[in-house]
Each structure stands twice: as structure tokens, then as C-alpha cells.
Design an enzyme around this catalytic site. Structure first.
Site, PDB file in Angstrom:
ATOM      1  N   ARG A  36      16.357  -2.742  -2.564  1.00  0.00           N
ATOM      2  CA  ARG A  36      17.652  -2.845  -3.242  1.00  0.00           C
ATOM      3  C   ARG A  36      18.387  -4.157  -3.014  1.00  0.00           C
ATOM      4  NH1 ARG A  36      17.998   2.158  -5.341  1.00  0.00           N
ATOM      5  NH2 ARG A  36      16.700   3.616  -4.203  1.00  0.00           N
ATOM      6  N   HIS A  68       5.044  -2.705  -4.468  1.00  0.00           N
ATOM      7  CA  HIS A  68       5.855  -2.780  -5.687  1.00  0.00           C
ATOM      8  C   HIS A  68       6.968  -3.785  -5.443  1.00  0.00           C
ATOM      9  CE1 HIS A  68       8.200  -1.634  -9.168  1.00  0.00           C
ATOM     10  NE2 HIS A  68       7.279  -0.766  -9.536  1.00  0.00           N
ATOM     11  N   TYR A  71      13.766  -4.036  -6.836  1.00  0.00           N
ATOM     12  CA  TYR A  71      14.375  -3.716  -8.142  1.00  0.00           C
ATOM     13  C   TYR A  71      15.118  -4.874  -8.814  1.00  0.00           C
ATOM     14  CZ  TYR A  71      13.598   1.121  -6.693  1.00  0.00           C
ATOM     15  OH  TYR A  71      13.035   2.284  -6.293  1.00  0.00           O
ATOM     16  N   HIS A 108       7.657  -5.328 -12.720  1.00  0.00           N
ATOM     17  CA  HIS A 108       8.179  -5.006 -14.053  1.00  0.00           C
ATOM     18  C   HIS A 108       8.421  -6.315 -14.795  1.00  0.00           C
ATOM     19  CE1 HIS A 108       9.891  -0.862 -12.693  1.00  0.00           C
ATOM     20  NE2 HIS A 108       8.625  -1.014 -12.414  1.00  0.00           N
ATOM     21  N   GLU A 144       3.466  -4.202 -15.144  1.00  0.00           N
ATOM     22  CA  GLU A 144       3.652  -2.784 -15.443  1.00  0.00           C
ATOM     23  C   GLU A 144       4.322  -2.608 -16.811  1.00  0.00           C
ATOM     24  OE1 GLU A 144       5.664  -0.552 -12.380  1.00  0.00           O
ATOM     25  OE2 GLU A 144       5.652   1.269 -13.582  1.00  0.00           O
ATOM     26  N   ASP A 178       1.692   2.807 -16.345  1.00  0.00           N
ATOM     27  CA  ASP A 178       2.539   3.928 -15.948  1.00  0.00           C
ATOM     28  C   ASP A 178       2.581   4.940 -17.098  1.00  0.00           C
ATOM     29  OD1 ASP A 178       4.943   5.590 -15.622  1.00  0.00           O
ATOM     30  OD2 ASP A 178       5.421   4.272 -13.934  1.00  0.00           O
ATOM     31  N   HIS A 181       6.128   5.701 -18.413  1.00  0.00           N
ATOM     32  CA  HIS A 181       6.683   4.585 -19.189  1.00  0.00           C
ATOM     33  C   HIS A 181       6.052   4.504 -20.582  1.00  0.00           C
ATOM     34  CE1 HIS A 181       7.888   2.339 -15.226  1.00  0.00           C
ATOM     35  NE2 HIS A 181       8.361   3.558 -15.297  1.00  0.00           N
ATOM     36  N   HIS A 215       0.019   4.370 -12.515  1.00  0.00           N
ATOM     37  CA  HIS A 215       1.164   5.107 -12.010  1.00  0.00           C
ATOM     38  C   HIS A 215       1.179   6.433 -12.760  1.00  0.00           C
ATOM     39  CE1 HIS A 215       3.804   1.615 -10.262  1.00  0.00           C
ATOM     40  NE2 HIS A 215       2.818   1.986  -9.465  1.00  0.00           N
ATOM     41  N   ASP A 228      13.607   5.830 -18.317  1.00  0.00           N
ATOM     42  CA  ASP A 228      12.686   5.854 -17.184  1.00  0.00           C
ATOM     43  C   ASP A 228      13.092   6.950 -16.201  1.00  0.00           C
ATOM     44  OD1 ASP A 228      10.878   5.293 -15.232  1.00  0.00           O
ATOM     45  OD2 ASP A 228      11.636   3.292 -14.766  1.00  0.00           O
ATOM     46  N   HIS A 230      11.186   9.851 -14.008  1.00  0.00           N
ATOM     47  CA  HIS A 230       9.917  10.461 -13.610  1.00  0.00           C
ATOM     48  C   HIS A 230      10.101  11.948 -13.313  1.00  0.00           C
ATOM     49  CE1 HIS A 230       8.348   6.310 -12.055  1.00  0.00           C
ATOM     50  NE2 HIS A 230       8.814   6.262 -13.288  1.00  0.00           N
ATOM     51  N   GLU A 260       4.728   8.416  -8.367  1.00  0.00           N
ATOM     52  CA  GLU A 260       6.098   8.052  -7.976  1.00  0.00           C
ATOM     53  C   GLU A 260       6.993   9.178  -8.465  1.00  0.00           C
ATOM     54  OE1 GLU A 260       5.963   3.291  -8.773  1.00  0.00           O
ATOM     55  OE2 GLU A 260       5.952   4.599 -10.518  1.00  0.00           O
TER      56      GLU A 260
HETATM   57 ZN   LIG Z   1       9.353   4.363 -13.804  1.00  0.00          ZN
HETATM   58 ZN   LIG Z   2       7.356   0.290 -11.409  1.00  0.00          ZN
END
Ligand SMILES: [Zn+2]
Ligand SMILES: [Zn+2]
Length: 281
Positions: A36, A68, A71, A108, A144, A178, A181, A215, A228, A230, A260
Site C-alpha cells: 500500500r 505481485h 498497488y 497491472h 496481467e 486472471d 479479470h 490467477h 475487479d 474476486h 487470490e
Molecule cells: Zn483482481
Molecule cells: Zn493482480
């Protein structure tokens, strides 16, 4: 089959492997640092040694591990300060992966902030090409696929292809596919037939040989929702049938699978591991 979860590093990098092993993972993904924030504490020698030692003594293949990106970075950013910051963090993260012996770094593609996807694509290509040049060769960047949220870059396979095939050297890059996604971006994965058609389409446009990681996530949103969110394996709008197809596809091609999925009163990570193993049969 190589399958596992995104695991927490809250109690230390090497402890993330203990978490993965305890759940019966044969693959796992981590953030190498707090996802974060912008800044990261440098990796200590001890962190590196302990992580590598623990991984070596586990039954998990090093090549089935991934990190990964945090963010905040946006590799499609039209503004120079955030772009430079994002690029720096991509380079930094790839170097951390190399030190830890993690072969894959998932990223991403970001948001063009209203300047148009073509402009965003140019920016993303610039970021990844530069990052490849400045980082060790033992790390592969995995692009991704996006959900297609407003201003996002790289949700349609054609757009991902137009980024991917501009990257140099191409062997430093791969795709992380993913399922949530793709479904949120409008690709149907609900039946065996539609899941196959989506994979065929991907193969035609990009090539499934470039998929280095899956993913595996179900989707809380409907097909084409561009959101998005999950969901537990089989409890979302994709469902058991389509996800089972993806697990079998991944196993046949020896592609590691990472979930995830949420943790709530309905199910935890162990529950999703169990479910995915069922669907592999
Ligand atoms: Zn996602
Ligand atoms: Zn991702």
C-alpha cells in the site's frame, strides 16, 4: 499440479512459505513488501538467506513462485512524476525478486487517465522496456489482463497483444491470465465450450505459450461488469465448470495457478485449495 495462494508476509518473508506449506500449496505468490505504500525497506541479507533456505527445504518448486507489484504504481500514467515513480518501483521490485530467487513479477498495466488507450500503451511499453534493460535477466515480468474499468489499459486481448509484442527482449516477458479479470472484461468462461473459445481466442491473438501464471479467481460481478471483485472458487458468476476447465488447461501446460480469493465466514484459503483440487479431477 502447481497450485497455491497469495500468502501473507506479515510475520516475515520466510514465514510466508510456512503458510503456503501448511495449506498444501505447491505454488504461491507474495508481495515482497507492504503493497500500500511507495517506499520499501531494503531487503536484509538475513531475509534473503532465510527465504531461500526455507524455499529450498520445502517441496515447492522455486519456478512456481511469484511476486505481485504493489498497488500504487501506474505504468500508463500520462504524468511524468507518477510515471517515473512507478518505473522506479518496477525496477526496484524486479531487483528484489532476483535477490529472493523469485522468477516472476506480476504487474497491472494501469490507467491512461483519460488520454486514450493508445497513449497508455506507448507509456506502458516504455516502462517495461526500460525496466527490462535495468534489471537482472533471471526475472520475468508478467503482464496481467485488466477488468476494463474506465481508462484502464490492457483488458482486450488485442490491446494486450499490441503491448506485449512491442516489448524487448520478449523473453523477459510473459502473461499472467486472471480468470476474474477476463470475465469482468467480457470474456465468457462459464461453460466448458465458452472457456475453450476464450482460450482459443487468446491463443490466436497472443499465444497461450506466453501464459506463465494463472490467477484463478471467481467473480462477484457479472460478465462484462468491468469490476475487479474476486469471489471464492465456484461461488461466483464464473462457477465450477469454467474454472475447472482452466485448472485442467493449466495442469496440461504445466502453468502454476495462484488463487487470490477472499477469506470470510463462507470459506478460507484452505477451503479454496480443497475446492480447486476437487475441480482438477
Ligand atoms: Zn483482481
Ligand atoms: Zn493482480
Amino acid at each position: 499440479m502447481q497450485i497455491g495462494m497469495h500468502v501473507s508476509i506479515a510475520n516475515g518473508l520466510d514465514k510466508s512459505i510456512d503458510n503456503a506449506v501448511a495449506m498444501g500449496c505447491t505454488a504461491f505468490q507474495i508481495f515482497t513488501r507492504n503493497p500500500r505504500g511507495w517506499s520499501s525497506k531494503p531487503l536484509l541479507k538475513n531475509d534473503i538467506t532465510n527465504f531461500k533456505k526455507r524455499l529450498d527445504t520445502s517441496k515447492i518448486d522455486r519456478l512456481a513462485t511469484a511476486a505481485h507489484m504493489p498497488y500504487l504504481p501506474n505504468f500508463s500514467s500520462p504524468e511524468s512524476v507518477p510515471f517515473t515513480r512507478s518505473l522506479k518501483s518496477l525496477i526496484d521490485e524486479a531487483k528484489r525478486c532476483s535477490k529472493l530467487g523469485i522468477p516472476y513479477l506480476v504487474a497491472h498495466l494501469g490507467s491512461h487517465k483519460g488520454l486514450g488507450e493508445e497513449k497508455g500503451i506507448d507509456t506502458v511499453v516504455k516502462a517495461f522496456t526500460k525496466a527490462a534493460k535495468e534489471t537482472p535477466h533471471d526475472v520475468t515480468f508478467l503482464l496481467e489482463n485488466n477488468v476494463g474499468f474506465k481508462n484502464s489499459v490492457g483488458s482486450e486481448f488485442e490491446k494486450i497483444a499490441s503491448i506485449f509484442f512491442k516489448l524487448k527482449p520478449l523473453d523477459r516477458f510473459g502473461i499472467c491470465f486472471d480468470t476474474c479479470h477476463a470475465f469482468a472484461a467480457g470474456y465468457d468462461l462459464r461453460t466448458e465450450k465458452t472457456a475453450c473459445l476464450t482460450l482459443e481466442k487468446f491463443d490466436e491473438i497472443i499465444g497461450v505459450k506466453h501464459i506463465k501464471l494463472i490467477h484463478l479467481n471467481d467473480s462477484k460481478g457479472q460478465i462484462g461488469c468491468n469490476i475487479d471483485r474476486h469471489e471464492h472458487i465456484g461461488l461466483g458468476h464464473i462457477g465450477n465448470v469454467g474454472l475447472s476447465k482452466f485448472i485442467k488447461f493449466a495442469n496440461a501446460k504445466k502453468i502454476p495457478i495462484i488463487m487470490e480469493t477472499p477469506i470470510d465466514e463462507r470459506r478460507d484459503d484452505t477451503g479454496n485449495m480443497k475446492k480447486a483440487k476437487e475441480l482438477a479431477r
